[in-house]
Design a protein around this motif. Structure first.
Motif, PDB file in Angstrom:
ATOM      1  N   UNK A 183       0.912  -1.180  -0.428  1.00 45.29           N
ATOM      2  CA  UNK A 183       0.143   0.091   0.565  1.00 45.29           C
ATOM      3  C   UNK A 183       0.834   1.193  -0.118  1.00 45.29           C
ATOM      4  N   UNK A 184       1.939   0.952   0.878  1.00 45.19           N
ATOM      5  CA  UNK A 184       2.394   2.756   0.716  1.00 45.19           C
ATOM      6  C   UNK A 184       3.091   2.994  -1.101  1.00 45.19           C
ATOM      7  N   UNK A 185       3.308   1.730  -1.778  1.00 43.12           N
ATOM      8  CA  UNK A 185       3.510   2.082  -3.155  1.00 43.12           C
ATOM      9  C   UNK A 185       2.772   2.592  -3.998  1.00 43.12           C
ATOM     10  N   UNK A 186       1.384   2.511  -3.588  1.00 46.00           N
ATOM     11  CA  UNK A 186       0.394   2.375  -4.372  1.00 46.00           C
ATOM     12  C   UNK A 186      -0.144   4.138  -3.712  1.00 46.00           C
ATOM     13  N   UNK A 187       0.327   4.193  -2.417  1.00 45.17           N
ATOM     14  CA  UNK A 187      -0.752   5.605  -2.165  1.00 45.17           C
ATOM     15  C   UNK A 187       0.769   6.805  -2.208  1.00 45.17           C
ATOM     16  N   UNK A 188       1.687   6.407  -2.635  1.00 48.93           N
ATOM     17  CA  UNK A 188       2.814   7.194  -2.524  1.00 48.93           C
ATOM     18  C   UNK A 188       2.519   8.102  -4.603  1.00 48.93           C
ATOM     19  N   UNK A 189       1.963   6.586  -5.291  1.00 53.84           N
ATOM     20  CA  UNK A 189       2.065   6.904  -6.357  1.00 53.84           C
ATOM     21  C   UNK A 189       0.685   8.275  -6.568  1.00 53.84           C
ATOM     22  N   UNK A 190      -0.474   7.646  -5.758  1.00 53.47           N
ATOM     23  CA  UNK A 190      -1.362   8.842  -5.570  1.00 53.47           C
ATOM     24  C   UNK A 190      -0.513   9.584  -4.942  1.00 53.47           C
ATOM     25  N   UNK A 191      -0.515  10.335  -4.058  1.00 50.16           N
ATOM     26  CA  UNK A 191       0.460  11.045  -3.667  1.00 50.16           C
ATOM     27  C   UNK A 191       0.918  12.329  -4.653  1.00 50.16           C
ATOM     28  N   UNK A 192       1.264  11.490  -5.654  1.00 47.89           N
ATOM     29  CA  UNK A 192       2.611  11.894  -6.819  1.00 47.89           C
ATOM     30  C   UNK A 192       1.679  13.074  -7.635  1.00 47.89           C
ATOM     31  N   UNK A 193       0.334  12.311  -7.599  1.00 46.55           N
ATOM     32  CA  UNK A 193      -0.852  11.987  -8.461  1.00 46.55           C
ATOM     33  C   UNK A 193      -1.232  13.977  -8.006  1.00 46.55           C
ATOM     34  N   UNK A 194      -1.924  13.655  -6.999  1.00 46.72           N
ATOM     35  CA  UNK A 194      -1.778  14.807  -5.978  1.00 46.72           C
ATOM     36  C   UNK A 194      -1.155  16.099  -6.786  1.00 46.72           C
ATOM     37  N   UNK A 195      -0.105  15.857  -5.830  1.00 47.48           N
ATOM     38  CA  UNK A 195       0.675  16.948  -6.497  1.00 47.48           C
ATOM     39  C   UNK A 195       0.665  17.153  -7.993  1.00 47.48           C
ATOM     40  N   UNK A 196       0.353  17.029  -8.928  1.00 48.63           N
ATOM     41  CA  UNK A 196      -0.042  17.623 -10.123  1.00 48.63           C
ATOM     42  C   UNK A 196      -1.131  17.889 -10.333  1.00 48.63           C
ATOM     43  N   UNK A 197      -2.425  17.592 -10.324  1.00 51.00           N
ATOM     44  CA  UNK A 197      -3.787  17.582  -9.812  1.00 51.00           C
ATOM     45  C   UNK A 197      -4.612  17.570  -8.937  1.00 51.00           C
ATOM     46  N   UNK A 198      -5.783  17.750  -9.067  1.00 50.64           N
ATOM     47  CA  UNK A 198      -7.299  17.240  -7.920  1.00 50.64           C
ATOM     48  C   UNK A 198      -8.334  18.485  -8.476  1.00 50.64           C
ATOM     49  N   UNK A 199      -9.358  17.787  -8.186  1.00 49.70           N
ATOM     50  CA  UNK A 199     -10.720  17.555  -8.329  1.00 49.70           C
ATOM     51  C   UNK A 199     -11.760  17.197  -8.352  1.00 49.70           C
ATOM     52  N   UNK A 200     -11.657  17.046  -6.344  1.00 48.59           N
ATOM     53  CA  UNK A 200     -12.529  16.382  -5.824  1.00 48.59           C
ATOM     54  C   UNK A 200     -13.438  18.113  -5.607  1.00 48.59           C
TER      55      UNK A 200
END
Length: 781
Positions: A654-671
Motif C-alpha cells: 500500500x505504500x507504493x500505491x499511496x505514494x503514486x497517488x500522492x504524486x498525482x495529487x501534487x499534479x492534479x486535484x479535482x474533488x
C-alpha cells in the motif's frame, strides 16, 4: 535485452542476481498469477502465486465468519452505556466483551517455486544484468559465460493467464537445464507427461483443491520427462508456460466452485499452441494499453547506475538521478497495480499478489481500516480504471456475510465489516484489542465506488453497482448511530481511532467516514431520482450527525470528540485527517485545514511506509508541494527496498500505491468540481510534463510546466457541460484553443476558467505566446 550502456528511465536494473525474496527479487503478475524472478547464473528460481490459494474459510476448523457464536443481546449497549457514563473504556475491556478468538481466518499461501537448474558450473559470468521493464512488464536476465551470451525473458500474460519464460543463447545448442518445482507444504502430487509438469493437491487446512501445470517447448536439442522434472539438453532455445488455479469461488457461504483442472489445462494448452512471439506481442499490447496512458517527465535522465545504488544515493530530489528515481517510483506504483489487480482476480491484498510464505505477515490479508482502500487511491486518477473491477466484485461479495453480521451483532439493516477480512466473507471480529473493532470499514470501502462515478459520470454503474452497496452501508449506520446524551448529536459508539487511545463516542475518524458515506449516498440517490423516503432518512441523520471536525486547545484538529490530543504524540496513524484525504470535506485555506496542518506537523515526518505515503497525500491536499515532496523523499530513503517495494516493515504494497497517488495529487486535484492543475507542485520539479491524468467529471488532463508554472494544459472532455479549470497561469496572459484550431473566450470565476465543453472535444490553455512556444503547437499527447 538492454545492456548497461543503453539505460532506460523506466527499467529497474541490477548487476547481480537476487539472493533475497523481499528486498531484491523482481515482481511480475497478471492479477491472478504473480511471480518473483531471482536471475541466478547457475540456476534460476521463480517463486509463484495464484491469489485465491488460501487456508481458512469454509472447511477449516471452527470457521464462523468472525460472527458471535452465541447471542450477546446487550453487549454493545453495555459498552455504550459505560462510555456515556465515563467517557471512555479501555481497548482490553471492550475486546473482552465484544471480541472473540479468531478461528479459521487462514492465510494467503505461496504456490511454490519453479527451478531451472543449469548443468555443470559455468565460467565466470560477465556483463551480467537483471532488469524489470515497467513499460514492457517483462523481467530479463542476461550475461556472458565461456564466450556464450545467455538471455532469459519472463512475463505474466493477462490475456493468456499464464506466466511465460524463454531461455536462449547466441549460439545454437547451448541451452540446457532441468525444470522442477518445490513447495513448503506436503499436500501435493507431481506428475510429468509429454513435457508437461503437473502439480495437484488439496490444502490440508480447508480441502481447497489446487493445480498448476508447466509446459516446456524446445527448439532443437532434447526434452526428457522424469518422474518429477523435465530436462532440456542442447537446445537452441526453450519456452515454458505456467498456469495455476484453485476451486475457490467468491460466492457466500461455500466459497467453492469447479475443480481447477480443466481451466488450468485449457490455459496452458492455448498458450503452448502459440509462438513465443505471439504470446509476447499479446502481452505487450495488453499491458501498454493501460501503462502508456500516463507519462511523467520530471526532467530526469535515464540512470547509468543500478537501481539499488540509485536508491542508496538518493539525496531528496536535488539531481536528475533523484528525479529519475521519483519518476520511476511513480510508474512502479502503476505497474504494480496493473500486475496485481486485473479482471477475474481477487483485488490486490497487503502484498499485491506476491507471497513466498505459508504464514505471511498479517496473513497477506485484506485490512480494511485503510490498506485495501489505499491500494486503489491511484486507480482512477492515474487512468487505470480497469484494475478496479476486482475491488468492486470483492466488495459486493462481502454484502451477504456482512448483512448477517449486521443483523446478528447489531440488530441492524444493511451490511458491515470490521478491521480485516479474507476471501471467505470474514465480516465479524476477533479479539486483538487495538485492531479488532472498525465497523466504519464498509462505509469507507464504498467511497471508491462512488468516486468511480464522479470520475466517469457513468450513471448505469452508479445505479447497478455502487448505489446498492452504498445504500446498504448507510442503512447500517442509520440503525446504529447513537444519541450522545451530552449534546444530542448522533455519534458512532463505541468508536476507536486506529490504533491508539481508548474507546470513546464519536472519534473523529468514525464521524468523518460516516458523514462522507451519508453525503455520497444522498448525492447518488438524488442523481438517480430514487428512494425518496431513504433520502429523507439520510437528510435527517446528517442534520443531527456530530461533525467530527473540531479545532482543539493548541490549534490542532482533534482526534477525539473530547480534546485529548497530546502534542508529543508521533503515532503513525493520523486517522482524524480522513476529511482532508481521502475525504473532501476539509479544503485548503480554511481554519480546519490549518488545524490539520498543525496536527500533521506535530505528528512529524516519521512513520512506516504506508503512513509516509498517506502524509504525501495529506500535504498535497494542503497545497504544500514542498512538504509533500519531503515526505516522498522520506519514503524513498527510509521505507523503500532495493527492488523499490515499500516496507512497513516488512514489505507492504500500500505504500507504493499511496505514494503514486500522492504524486498525482501534487499534479492534479479535482474533488471540488474544479480541475486544479499543479496544485502542489514542489520546487524540486521546476520543469516537466505529465499526460493522461484523470479528473472528476470525465476529464483527461495533460500539462507541461516551466519555472514552476503551467505553460500548456490540454483537457479532453468525456461529457458535455461546464468545465472549470484552475491554474496559476490563469492569473496572467493565456489563450484557450479548441481541437480545431479555434480560439475560445471562456468565462471567468475569479481564478477559475469556465469552458463550455463538448463531449469528445479537447481544449488547450496556452500561456501567453513566446518565441519558443508558438500558438499553433499541437497539444501534448
Amino acid at each position: 535485452m538492454r545492456r548497461a550502456d543503453t539505460p532506460d528511465d523506466l527499467t529497474l536494473w541490477y548487476d547481480s542476481p537476487a539472493t533475497d525474496w523481499e528486498t531484491q527479487a523482481l515482481p511480475i503478475g497478471n492479477g491472478a498469477l504473480g511471480a518473483m524472478v531471482f536471475g541466478g547464473v547457475g540456476g534460476e528460481r521463480i517463486q509463484f502465486n495464484e491469489k485465491s490459494l488460501w487456508t481458512g474459510g469454509p472447511g477449516s476448523d471452527g470457521y464462523d465468519f468472525g460472527d458471535w457464536t452465541s447471542p450477546r443481546p446487550n453487549a454493545i449497549a453495555e459498552v455504550r452505556a459505560e462510555i456515556d457514563r465515563d467517557g471512555k473504556v479501555s481497548p482490553a475491556a471492550v475486546a473482552a466483551r465484544l471480541g472473540r478468538p479468531r478461528r479459521g481466518f487462514g492465510a494467503y499461501q505461496t504456490f511454490g517455486d519453479l527451478w531451472l537448474d543449469m548443468p555443470g558450473t559455468p565460467g565466470a559470468a560477465t556483463g551480467y544484468r537483471r532488469e524489470l521493464s515497467l513499460r514492457d512488464a517483462i523481467a530479463r536476465v542476461g550475461y556472458t559465460s565461456d564466450g556464450v551470451t545467455y538471455s532469459r525473458e519472463y512475463f505474466a500474460s493477462h490475456p493468456g493467464n499464464v506466466v511465460v519464460g524463454r531461455i536462449s543463447a547466441d549460439e545454437k545448442g547451448k541451452v540446457s537445464f532441468t525444470l522442477r518445482t518445490s513447495s513448503p507444504r506436503s499436500d501435493r502430487r507431481v506428475s510429468v507427461s509429454k513435457g508437461r509438469l503437473t502439480v495437484r493437491g488439496a490444502l490440508a487446512d480447508n480441502g481447497m483443491r489446487f493445480e498448476s501445470q508447466v509446459q516446456v517447448i524446445t527448439r532443437g536439442g532434447t526434452r526428457t520427462d522424469g518422474t518429477d522434472r523435465i530436462t532440456v539438453a542442447g537446445a537452441d532455445s526453450a519456452v515454458f508456460v505456467l498456469s495455476a488455479g484453485t476451486d475457490y469461488a467468491d460466492v457466500h457461504p461455500a466459497y467453492r466452485g469447479a475443480d481447477p483442472h480443466a481451466r488450468v489445462t485449457s490455459a496452458v494448452d492455448r498458450a503452448a499452441g502459440k509462438s513465443y512471439e505471439r504470446l509476447r506481442s499479446d502481452h505487450l499490447a495488453d499491458h501498454r494499453k493501460l501503462f502508456d496512458r500516463v507519462r511523467l517527465d520530471l526532467g530526469q535522465r535515464a540512470p547509468a547506475v543500478p537501481t539499488d545504488r540509485l536508491r542508496a544515493a538518493y539525496t531528496g530530489g536535488a539531481s536528475a538521478d533523484d528525479r529519475a528515481l521519483e519518476a520511476m517510483f511513480f510508474a512502479y506504483g502503476r505497474y504494480l497495480l496493473i500486475a496485481s489487480s486485473r479482471e477475474g482476480s481477487l483485488p490486490a491484498n497487503l502484498q499485491g499478489v506476491w507471497n513466498d510464505s505459508t504464514n505471511p505477515p498479517w496473513s497477506a490479508d485484506y485490512h480494511v481500516n485503510i490498506n485495501l482502500q489505499m491500494n486503489y487511491w491511484l486507480a482512477e486518477q492515474t487512468n487505470l480504471v480497469e484494475t478496479t473491477e476486482p475491488y468492486d466484485r470483492y466488495i459486493r461479495s462481502m454484502v451477504a456475510p456482512g448483512a448477517k453480521t449486521a443483523r446478528e451483532m447489531f440488530g441492524a439493516r444493511g451490511w458491515v465489516v470490521h478491521n480485516e477480512t479474507n476471501p471467505f466473507g470474514f465480516t465479524g471480529v476477533h479479539d486483538w484489542a487495538t485492531a479488532f473493532w472498525f465497523p466504519d470499514a464498509a462505509a469507507w470501502l464504498t467511497q471508491r465506488m462512488y468516486e468511480h462515478y464522479r470520475f466517469s459520470g457513468d450513471t448505469e454503474y452508479l445505479r447497478e453497482t455502487a448505489y446498492p452497496v452504498m445504500k446498504g452501508a448507510a442503512e447500517f449506520w442509520l440503525d446504529t448511530l447513537h444519541t450522545d446524551p451530552r449534546d444530542g448529536t448522533l455519534v458512532v459508539s463505541p468508536s476507536y481511532s486506529p490504533e491508539q487511545g481508548d474507546f470513546t463516542a464519536g472519534a473523529s475518524m468514525s464521524q468523518q467516514i460516516v458523514f462522507d458515506l451519508l453525503t455520497n449516498v444522498l448525492e447518488a440517490a438524488k442523481e438517480l431520482e430514487t428512494d425518496e423516503a431513504f433520502q429523507a432518512e439520510v437528510t435527517a441523520a446528517l442534520a443531527r450527525l456530530d461533525p467530527g471536525i473540531r479545532i482543539g486547545s493548541w490549534g490542532q484538529l482533534q482526534e477525539w470528540k473530547e480534546d485529548l490530543d497530546d502534542r508529543g504524540n508521533t503515532h503513525r496513524h493520523v486517522s482524524h485527517l480522513f476529511a482532508l484525504h481521502p475525504g473532501r470535506r476539509i479544503t485548503a485555506g480554511t481554519p480546519e485545514s490549518e488545524a490539520a496542518r498543525v496536527s500533521l506537523t506535530a505528528r512529524g515526518d516519521g512513520g512506516t511506509g504506508w503512513s509516509k505515503a498517506w502524509k504525501i497525500n495529506f500535504w498535497a491536499r494542503l497545497l504544500d508541494g514542498d512538504h509533500a515532496h519531503r515526505m516522498l523523499g522520506e519514503q524513498l530513503r527510509g521505507s523503500t527496498l532495493d527492488n523499490l517495494w515499500d516496507t512497513h516493515p516488512p514489505f507492504q504494497i500500500d505504500g507504493n500505491f499511496g505514494a503514486t497517488s500522492g504524486m498525482a495529487e501534487m499534479l492534479l486535484q479535482s474533488r471540488h468540481d474544479t480541475v486544479h492543475v499543479l496544485p502542489a507542485l514542489p520546487s524540486a520539479w521546476p520543469t516537466g510534463s505529465v499526460t493522461g491524468l484523470r479528473a472528476w467529471g470525465d476529464v483527461t488532463v495533460d500539462v507541461s510546466w516551466r519555472d514552476g508554472e503551467a505553460d500548456r494544459i490540454t483537457l479532453r472532455a468525456g461529457r458535455t457541460g461546464l468545465l472549470r479549470v484552475r491554474a496559476d497561469m490563469i492569473g496572467g496572459g493565456y489563450h484557450v484553443l479548441d481541437d480545431r484550431g479555434g480560439t475560445l473566450d471562456p468565462g471567468r470565476d475569479g481564478d477559475v476558467l469556465v469552458i463550455d465543453a463538448q463531449a469528445g472535444r479537447s481544449y488547450t490553455v496556452v500561456k501567453e505566446i513566446t518565441r519558443d512556444r508558438p500558438l499553433d503547437e499541437a497539444p501534448l499527447r
